[in-house]
Write a protein that holds these residues in place. Structure first.
Motif, short mmCIF file in Angstrom:
data_model
loop_
_atom_site.label_atom_id
_atom_site.label_comp_id
_atom_site.label_asym_id
_atom_site.label_seq_id
_atom_site.Cartn_x
_atom_site.Cartn_y
_atom_site.Cartn_z
N ALA A 145 -7.93 -9.38 9.56
CA ALA A 145 -7.34 -8.57 10.63
C ALA A 145 -6.08 -7.94 10.07
CB ALA A 145 -7.02 -9.42 11.86
N VAL A 146 -6.03 -6.63 10.05
CA VAL A 146 -4.94 -5.93 9.37
C VAL A 146 -4.09 -5.17 10.37
CG1 VAL A 146 -6.42 -3.94 8.88
CG2 VAL A 146 -4.38 -4.34 7.48
N ASP A 147 -2.76 -5.17 10.15
CA ASP A 147 -1.84 -4.38 10.96
C ASP A 147 -1.76 -2.97 10.38
OD1 ASP A 147 -1.36 -6.62 12.45
OD2 ASP A 147 0.71 -6.91 11.78
N TRP A 164 0.85 -1.19 0.00
CA TRP A 164 0.00 0.00 0.00
C TRP A 164 0.88 1.24 0.00
CZ3 TRP A 164 -0.92 3.66 4.15
CH2 TRP A 164 -1.95 4.57 3.85
N ARG A 165 0.75 2.03 -1.05
CA ARG A 165 1.55 3.26 -1.21
C ARG A 165 3.05 2.98 -1.08
NH1 ARG A 165 -1.90 7.99 2.07
NH2 ARG A 165 -3.85 7.68 0.92
N GLY A 166 3.45 1.79 -1.52
CA GLY A 166 4.85 1.39 -1.47
C GLY A 166 5.28 0.78 -0.16
N TYR A 167 4.37 0.68 0.81
CA TYR A 167 4.69 0.11 2.12
C TYR A 167 4.13 -1.30 2.25
CZ TYR A 167 5.56 5.02 3.23
OH TYR A 167 6.04 6.31 3.21
N LYS A 168 4.82 -2.11 3.02
CA LYS A 168 4.43 -3.51 3.23
C LYS A 168 3.45 -3.59 4.40
CE LYS A 168 6.71 -8.03 3.84
NZ LYS A 168 8.01 -8.68 4.09
N ILE A 169 2.24 -4.10 4.11
CA ILE A 169 1.18 -4.17 5.11
C ILE A 169 0.82 -5.63 5.37
CG2 ILE A 169 -1.20 -3.55 5.66
CD1 ILE A 169 0.71 -1.16 5.55
N ARG A 212 -6.95 5.88 8.33
CA ARG A 212 -8.26 5.84 7.66
C ARG A 212 -8.09 5.47 6.19
NH1 ARG A 212 -10.92 11.18 5.48
NH2 ARG A 212 -9.13 10.79 4.13
N ASP A 213 -7.16 6.14 5.52
CA ASP A 213 -6.93 5.86 4.10
C ASP A 213 -6.46 4.44 3.88
OD1 ASP A 213 -7.66 8.45 3.65
OD2 ASP A 213 -5.63 9.20 3.25
N GLN A 214 -5.63 3.93 4.80
CA GLN A 214 -5.15 2.54 4.68
C GLN A 214 -6.32 1.57 4.76
OE1 GLN A 214 -2.32 1.23 7.69
NE2 GLN A 214 -2.78 -0.91 7.24
N VAL A 215 -7.22 1.75 5.72
CA VAL A 215 -8.36 0.85 5.86
C VAL A 215 -9.31 0.99 4.67
CG1 VAL A 215 -10.40 0.31 7.25
CG2 VAL A 215 -8.20 0.76 8.36
N VAL A 216 -9.56 2.21 4.22
CA VAL A 216 -10.42 2.42 3.07
C VAL A 216 -9.86 1.70 1.84
CG1 VAL A 216 -11.15 4.16 1.38
CG2 VAL A 216 -11.49 4.58 3.82
N ASP A 217 -8.56 1.83 1.60
CA ASP A 217 -7.95 1.16 0.44
C ASP A 217 -7.91 -0.35 0.62
OD1 ASP A 217 -7.65 3.57 -0.82
OD2 ASP A 217 -5.53 3.82 -0.30
N PHE A 218 -7.76 -0.81 1.86
CA PHE A 218 -7.80 -2.25 2.13
C PHE A 218 -9.18 -2.81 1.76
CE2 PHE A 218 -8.37 -5.99 4.86
CZ PHE A 218 -7.20 -6.69 4.62
N LYS A 249 7.46 -0.18 9.27
CA LYS A 249 7.63 0.93 10.21
C LYS A 249 8.04 2.17 9.40
CE LYS A 249 6.84 -2.13 13.34
NZ LYS A 249 6.59 -3.22 12.40
N ALA A 250 7.07 2.74 8.74
CA ALA A 250 7.34 3.86 7.84
C ALA A 250 7.72 5.11 8.62
CB ALA A 250 6.11 4.15 6.99
N ARG A 251 8.73 5.81 8.13
CA ARG A 251 9.17 7.06 8.76
C ARG A 251 8.45 8.23 8.10
NH1 ARG A 251 15.52 6.29 8.37
NH2 ARG A 251 14.85 5.21 6.48
N ILE A 252 7.20 8.37 8.48
CA ILE A 252 6.34 9.43 7.94
C ILE A 252 5.71 10.18 9.11
CG2 ILE A 252 5.82 8.11 5.84
CD1 ILE A 252 3.10 7.43 7.13
N ASP A 253 5.02 11.27 8.80
CA ASP A 253 4.26 12.00 9.82
C ASP A 253 2.90 11.34 9.94
OD1 ASP A 253 6.30 13.81 10.32
OD2 ASP A 253 5.65 15.16 8.72
#
Length: 325
Positions: free
Chosen positions: A72-74, A28-33, A94-100, A83-87
């Motif tokens: 069940a999603v992390d 998701w957005r280049g990150y491993k979920i 919310r966006d992660q769950v919506v896209d999931f 462990k993304a280094r973002i703000d």
């Protein structure tokens, strides 16, 4: 799909096995979920709380998966997810769950969230009203607007902005990194769970502690913790329960641990009742448990959740007949 249950707890409960390598992964957005997927039928999506993971639903997934398709999603930054280094911000999750829901689940579903995950599910449900058919909250994070005392912000001077603030940040990083290292020791985690989170200690076991310790060993885990603490300190009041509940349109179930030592202050003792008063389409089940009732008293949680799910109008949204999001 047959649930991957090969273990039982000391209380004889079916338990999702703890796998250090995780179960399934999604980019998701280049990150491993990381996420768990079990069972068949109408989708139920479980979202964990702060500093937790999908494994915190270990006693709920096997029972729910007997009747439903369970995910069940992390959340990003937690569990086996990157462990993304973002703000970090509430809208990120919310966006992660919506896209999931759009990319993995691809069907109407019910969302279930604990603590931070509870507030995240509310935000996601408000964003996808046609796809989310119900929401269940277990000791959800979030505060009502009138609980928050606002203060005026003074304009930063150049000295503070370019000299004082950077020095403060360096000091904060050192302190947070040390605090993170100290608090993430297995003995300290066990002590904190027993003294500050769980009222019933029977399910505070090695698997639970490992599910917290292993993600914390990631070299960037402390950085996530620092960024989260910084965000909470700088802007803890941007989103409120009343503002999000005002956008909700589906049935709501509260499974509330009345012995929660983490929310007995700042008016939170009556939070479940305030939600019920504010949002009439709410069912409330009070539980003799702390902040994580799904893991502390899983049997009454499973029963209440299954009973509530059976009352929802989700029969028309079966695995075969539902249209994709």
């Amino acid at each position: 799909m047959t649930p991957s249950v090969v273990a039982e707890s000391s209380q004889g409960l079916q338990q999702l096995p703890f796998k250090p390598e995780g179960y399934n992964y999604w980019t998701w957005r280049g990150y491993k979920i990381h996420y768990v997927e079990e069972g068949e039928g109408f989708p139920i999506v479980l979202i964990h709380g702060f500093a937790s993971s999908s494994f915190h639903w270990r006693y709920n997934i096997p029972q729910l998966a007997k009747r439903y398709k369970v995910y069940a999603v992390d959340l990003l930054g937690f569990g086996c997810s990157e462990k993304a280094r973002i703000d970090y911000d509430a809208l990120i999750w919310r966006d992660q769950v919506v896209d999931f829901l759009k990319e993995i689940v691809k069907q109407p579903s019910v969302l279930v969230g604990n603590s931070l995950g509870g507030f995240t599910t509310l935000l996601a449900a408000a964003a996808l009203p046609d796809q989310v058919k119900g929401v269940s909250l277990l000791n959800s994070a979030g505060r009502f607007g009138d609980d928050i005392s606002t203060t005026d912000k003074t304009e930063e001077t150049a000295l503070h902005k370019f000299i004082v603030k950077p020095v403060e940040e360096i000091f904060q990083r050192v302190v947070v990194r040390l605090a993170f290292w100290l608090t993430m020791r297995p003995d300290h985690i066990e002590a904190q769970l027993k003294s500050c989170v769980y009222k019933n200690h029977s399910n505070v076991d090695e698997d639970l502690i490992n599910s917290i310790v292993r993600p914390a060993a990631d070299p960037y885990a402390w950085e996530v913790y620092y960024r989260l603490v910084k965000q909470l300190m700088s802007n803890p009041t941007k989103y409120t329960l009343d503002s999000v509940l005002s956008q909700l349109s589906c049935p709501l179930l509260l499974l509330w641990g009345d012995l929660d030592p983490l929310v007995l202050h700042d008016h939170d003792r009556t939070k479940a009742n305030r939600i019920t008063d504010f949002y009439p389409n709410t069912s409330l089940v009070n539980l003799q448990a702390g902040h994580y009732p799904q893991d502390e008293v899983p049997e009454p949680v499973n029963k209440a959740l299954l009973d509530w799910l059976s009352t929802l109008d989700i029969s028309a949204h079966s695995l075969e007949g539902a249209s994709e999001i």
